[in-house]
Design a protein around this motif. Structure first.
Motif, PDB file in Angstrom:
ATOM      1  N   ALA A   1       0.833  -1.201   0.000  1.00 57.43           N
ATOM      2  CA  ALA A   1       0.000   0.000   0.000  1.00 57.43           C
ATOM      3  C   ALA A   1       0.873   1.258   0.000  1.00 57.43           C
ATOM      4  CB  ALA A   1      -0.922  -0.004   1.217  1.00 57.43           C
ATOM      5  N   PHE A   2       1.947   1.255   0.800  1.00 56.10           N
ATOM      6  CA  PHE A   2       2.877   2.384   0.799  1.00 56.10           C
ATOM      7  C   PHE A   2       3.518   2.552  -0.578  1.00 56.10           C
ATOM      8  CE2 PHE A   2       3.775   1.897   5.632  1.00 56.10           C
ATOM      9  CZ  PHE A   2       2.669   2.681   5.916  1.00 56.10           C
ATOM     10  N   ALA A   3       3.834   1.431  -1.233  1.00 51.85           N
ATOM     11  CA  ALA A   3       4.436   1.493  -2.566  1.00 51.85           C
ATOM     12  C   ALA A   3       3.475   2.135  -3.569  1.00 51.85           C
ATOM     13  CB  ALA A   3       4.831   0.094  -3.027  1.00 51.85           C
ATOM     14  N   VAL A   4       2.190   1.850  -3.428  1.00 53.04           N
ATOM     15  CA  VAL A   4       1.189   2.473  -4.306  1.00 53.04           C
ATOM     16  C   VAL A   4       1.178   3.986  -4.113  1.00 53.04           C
ATOM     17  CG1 VAL A   4      -1.283   2.688  -4.755  1.00 53.04           C
ATOM     18  CG2 VAL A   4      -0.263   0.426  -4.490  1.00 53.04           C
ATOM     19  N   VAL A   5       1.250   4.429  -2.854  1.00 52.81           N
ATOM     20  CA  VAL A   5       1.285   5.867  -2.563  1.00 52.81           C
ATOM     21  C   VAL A   5       2.477   6.521  -3.250  1.00 52.81           C
ATOM     22  CG1 VAL A   5       1.566   7.592  -0.727  1.00 52.81           C
ATOM     23  CG2 VAL A   5       0.076   5.609  -0.363  1.00 52.81           C
ATOM     24  N   TRP A   6       3.628   5.857  -3.155  1.00 55.22           N
ATOM     25  CA  TRP A   6       4.831   6.374  -3.802  1.00 55.22           C
ATOM     26  C   TRP A   6       4.670   6.391  -5.318  1.00 55.22           C
ATOM     27  CZ3 TRP A   6       9.097   9.014  -3.326  1.00 55.22           C
ATOM     28  CH2 TRP A   6      10.132   8.834  -4.239  1.00 55.22           C
ATOM     29  N   GLY A   7       4.120   5.337  -5.867  1.00 54.51           N
ATOM     30  CA  GLY A   7       3.934   5.275  -7.310  1.00 54.51           C
ATOM     31  C   GLY A   7       3.015   6.369  -7.826  1.00 54.51           C
ATOM     32  N   LEU A   8       1.967   6.671  -7.087  1.00 53.03           N
ATOM     33  CA  LEU A   8       1.066   7.751  -7.479  1.00 53.03           C
ATOM     34  C   LEU A   8       1.762   9.103  -7.405  1.00 53.03           C
ATOM     35  CD1 LEU A   8      -2.222   6.603  -5.692  1.00 53.03           C
ATOM     36  CD2 LEU A   8      -1.756   6.582  -8.149  1.00 53.03           C
TER      37      LEU A   8
ATOM     38  N   LEU B   1       0.936   7.122 -16.322  1.00 49.83           N
ATOM     39  CA  LEU B   1       2.052   6.579 -15.542  1.00 49.83           C
ATOM     40  C   LEU B   1       1.619   6.334 -14.101  1.00 49.83           C
ATOM     41  CD1 LEU B   1       5.046   5.803 -15.422  1.00 49.83           C
ATOM     42  CD2 LEU B   1       5.560   8.190 -14.863  1.00 49.83           C
ATOM     43  N   ALA B   2       0.862   7.259 -13.533  1.00 45.96           N
ATOM     44  CA  ALA B   2       0.386   7.093 -12.152  1.00 45.96           C
ATOM     45  C   ALA B   2      -0.510   5.864 -12.028  1.00 45.96           C
ATOM     46  CB  ALA B   2      -0.365   8.347 -11.708  1.00 45.96           C
ATOM     47  N   VAL B   3      -1.385   5.667 -13.000  1.00 46.01           N
ATOM     48  CA  VAL B   3      -2.291   4.511 -12.964  1.00 46.01           C
ATOM     49  C   VAL B   3      -1.506   3.211 -13.076  1.00 46.01           C
ATOM     50  CG1 VAL B   3      -4.151   3.329 -14.181  1.00 46.01           C
ATOM     51  CG2 VAL B   3      -4.274   5.794 -13.822  1.00 46.01           C
ATOM     52  N   SER B   4      -0.541   3.176 -13.984  1.00 40.31           N
ATOM     53  CA  SER B   4       0.236   1.943 -14.147  1.00 40.31           C
ATOM     54  C   SER B   4       1.105   1.652 -12.924  1.00 40.31           C
ATOM     55  CB  SER B   4       1.114   2.041 -15.401  1.00 40.31           C
ATOM     56  OG  SER B   4       2.087   3.060 -15.272  1.00 40.31           O
TER      57      SER B   4
ATOM     58  N   TYR C   1      -0.024  -0.861  -9.959  1.00 45.32           N
ATOM     59  CA  TYR C   1       0.307  -2.293  -9.907  1.00 45.32           C
ATOM     60  C   TYR C   1       1.801  -2.558 -10.100  1.00 45.32           C
ATOM     61  CZ  TYR C   1       0.495  -2.195 -15.057  1.00 45.32           C
ATOM     62  OH  TYR C   1       0.816  -1.910 -16.359  1.00 45.32           O
ATOM     63  N   LYS C   2       2.514  -1.634 -10.736  1.00 49.73           N
ATOM     64  CA  LYS C   2       3.942  -1.861 -10.973  1.00 49.73           C
ATOM     65  C   LYS C   2       4.750  -1.913  -9.680  1.00 49.73           C
ATOM     66  CE  LYS C   2       4.426   0.237 -15.574  1.00 49.73           C
ATOM     67  NZ  LYS C   2       5.035   1.379 -16.307  1.00 49.73           N
ATOM     68  N   LEU C   3       4.555  -0.931  -8.811  1.00 46.06           N
ATOM     69  CA  LEU C   3       5.365  -0.861  -7.589  1.00 46.06           C
ATOM     70  C   LEU C   3       5.101  -2.033  -6.647  1.00 46.06           C
ATOM     71  CD1 LEU C   3       7.460   1.352  -6.945  1.00 46.06           C
ATOM     72  CD2 LEU C   3       5.878   2.000  -8.739  1.00 46.06           C
ATOM     73  N   PRO C   4       3.839  -2.399  -6.371  1.00 47.55           N
ATOM     74  CA  PRO C   4       3.621  -3.596  -5.543  1.00 47.55           C
ATOM     75  C   PRO C   4       4.190  -4.858  -6.185  1.00 47.55           C
ATOM     76  CG  PRO C   4       1.631  -2.273  -5.616  1.00 47.55           C
ATOM     77  CD  PRO C   4       2.576  -1.682  -6.613  1.00 47.55           C
ATOM     78  N   MET C   5       4.139  -4.941  -7.521  1.00 48.84           N
ATOM     79  CA  MET C   5       4.692  -6.106  -8.208  1.00 48.84           C
ATOM     80  C   MET C   5       6.201  -6.201  -7.981  1.00 48.84           C
ATOM     81  SD  MET C   5       5.024  -6.873 -12.297  1.00 48.84           S
ATOM     82  CE  MET C   5       6.402  -5.706 -12.400  1.00 48.84           C
ATOM     83  N   VAL C   6       6.900  -5.089  -8.157  1.00 43.51           N
ATOM     84  CA  VAL C   6       8.351  -5.074  -7.943  1.00 43.51           C
ATOM     85  C   VAL C   6       8.680  -5.474  -6.508  1.00 43.51           C
ATOM     86  CG1 VAL C   6      10.384  -3.579  -7.813  1.00 43.51           C
ATOM     87  CG2 VAL C   6       8.797  -3.376  -9.741  1.00 43.51           C
TER      88      VAL C   6
ATOM     89  N   VAL D   1       7.723  14.936  -2.818  1.00 43.48           N
ATOM     90  CA  VAL D   1       8.183  14.557  -4.155  1.00 43.48           C
ATOM     91  C   VAL D   1       7.143  14.961  -5.207  1.00 43.48           C
ATOM     92  CG1 VAL D   1       8.705  12.594  -5.667  1.00 43.48           C
ATOM     93  CG2 VAL D   1       9.652  12.665  -3.356  1.00 43.48           C
ATOM     94  N   ALA D   2       5.871  14.701  -4.926  1.00 45.92           N
ATOM     95  CA  ALA D   2       4.812  15.101  -5.861  1.00 45.92           C
ATOM     96  C   ALA D   2       4.784  16.615  -6.027  1.00 45.92           C
ATOM     97  CB  ALA D   2       3.460  14.602  -5.347  1.00 45.92           C
ATOM     98  N   LEU D   3       4.990  17.345  -4.942  1.00 50.76           N
ATOM     99  CA  LEU D   3       5.005  18.809  -5.010  1.00 50.76           C
ATOM    100  C   LEU D   3       6.087  19.297  -5.959  1.00 50.76           C
ATOM    101  CD1 LEU D   3       4.212  21.646  -3.976  1.00 50.76           C
ATOM    102  CD2 LEU D   3       5.856  21.292  -2.105  1.00 50.76           C
ATOM    103  N   TYR D   4       7.285  18.729  -5.862  1.00 52.47           N
ATOM    104  CA  TYR D   4       8.389  19.180  -6.713  1.00 52.47           C
ATOM    105  C   TYR D   4       8.204  18.738  -8.160  1.00 52.47           C
ATOM    106  CZ  TYR D   4      11.373  21.519  -3.400  1.00 52.47           C
ATOM    107  OH  TYR D   4      11.888  22.435  -2.534  1.00 52.47           O
ATOM    108  N   TYR D   5       7.539  17.623  -8.377  1.00 54.19           N
ATOM    109  CA  TYR D   5       7.270  17.220  -9.755  1.00 54.19           C
ATOM    110  C   TYR D   5       6.346  18.216 -10.449  1.00 54.19           C
ATOM    111  CZ  TYR D   5       9.529  12.709 -10.578  1.00 54.19           C
ATOM    112  OH  TYR D   5      10.461  11.731 -10.831  1.00 54.19           O
ATOM    113  N   HIS D   6       5.491  18.863  -9.672  1.00 54.84           N
ATOM    114  CA  HIS D   6       4.522  19.793 -10.260  1.00 54.84           C
ATOM    115  C   HIS D   6       5.011  21.236 -10.255  1.00 54.84           C
ATOM    116  CE1 HIS D   6       1.035  17.143 -10.916  1.00 54.84           C
ATOM    117  NE2 HIS D   6       1.475  16.476  -9.868  1.00 54.84           N
TER     118      HIS D   6
END
Length: 215
Positions: free
Chosen positions: A49-56, A65-68, A71-76, A126-131
């Protein structure tokens, strides 16, 4: 049950994960194999769940990319842990450690929990700086990943040390832990390559182990 009591029970169950991180002795009712397995599963699910937060967060500037990344981060996270367990458990037995092998499994789950917790905590900035920044978002994301990785390693060694200190010397435990870290990192790097892109920027890890060694 009264609402207050239900809240206290939920909080106690969540704090069990932090007890894993700081290496505190497990209560008597948690010493059985079934209870340990339950803690490992709980830590793994929360880590995902934490990995999903990071991925978003790292994909927030690109909707697809956020949607993908959901499932990508929990899979890894999950697949790399499953790849690392067989070799590390074999090393645990070959080193002749007279402790439960579940100590190693709990250590890996604790490592993932601590690392992804760092990522989840840093996700908003991190999201703040991306925007709001043209160049610092990706650099901050990579710095957060390295901080999470180091935190996970430290927590892994500390947690296993505390749980095995009364039975074997820590030097004897270090061998299997190093095997775990090496195989785990090798698996993580390749699964990042398979799942890429995860960040909007191209990183050295997108090329897998070939990219890392080639750099």
């Amino acid at each position: 049950l009264p609402v207050q009591l239900k809240r206290e029970i939920k909080m106690r169950k969540f704090m069990e994960l932090f007890n894993l991180v700081n290496g505190r002795p497990l209560p008597e009712e948690e010493l059985g194999e079934a209870s340990r397995l339950r803690l490992v599963i709980k830590a793994t699910l929360v880590s995902m769940a934490f990995a999903v937060v990071w991925g978003l967060a790292v994909g927030s500037s690109d909707f697809s990319l956020a949607v993908s990344n959901i499932y990508k981060l929990p899979m890894v996270l999950l697949l790399s842990a499953l790849c690392a367990l067989p070799a590390s458990l074999l090393a645990w037995k070959m080193f002749g450690l007279e402790t439960r092998s579940t100590d190693l499994v709990m250590g890996l789950a604790t490592c993932n929990f601590a690392g992804t917790l760092v990522l989840a905590v840093l996700a908003p900035i991190v999201a703040l700086y991306y925007h709001t920044s043209a160049h610092l978002g990706g650099k901050l994301a990579m710095a957060a990943c390295f901080l999470a990785m180091v935190t996970g390693w430290v927590v892994l060694f500390r947690a296993v040390k505390f749980r095995t200190a009364e039975i074997v010397s820590f030097r004897k435990v270090c061998g299997p832990l190093l095997v775990l870290l090496l195989v785990h990192m090798a698996a993580v790097i390749q699964f990042i390559h398979i799942a890429s892109p995860i960040l909007p920027e191209v990183t050295v890890f997108d090329g897998g182990m070939d990219g890392v060694l080639g750099s």
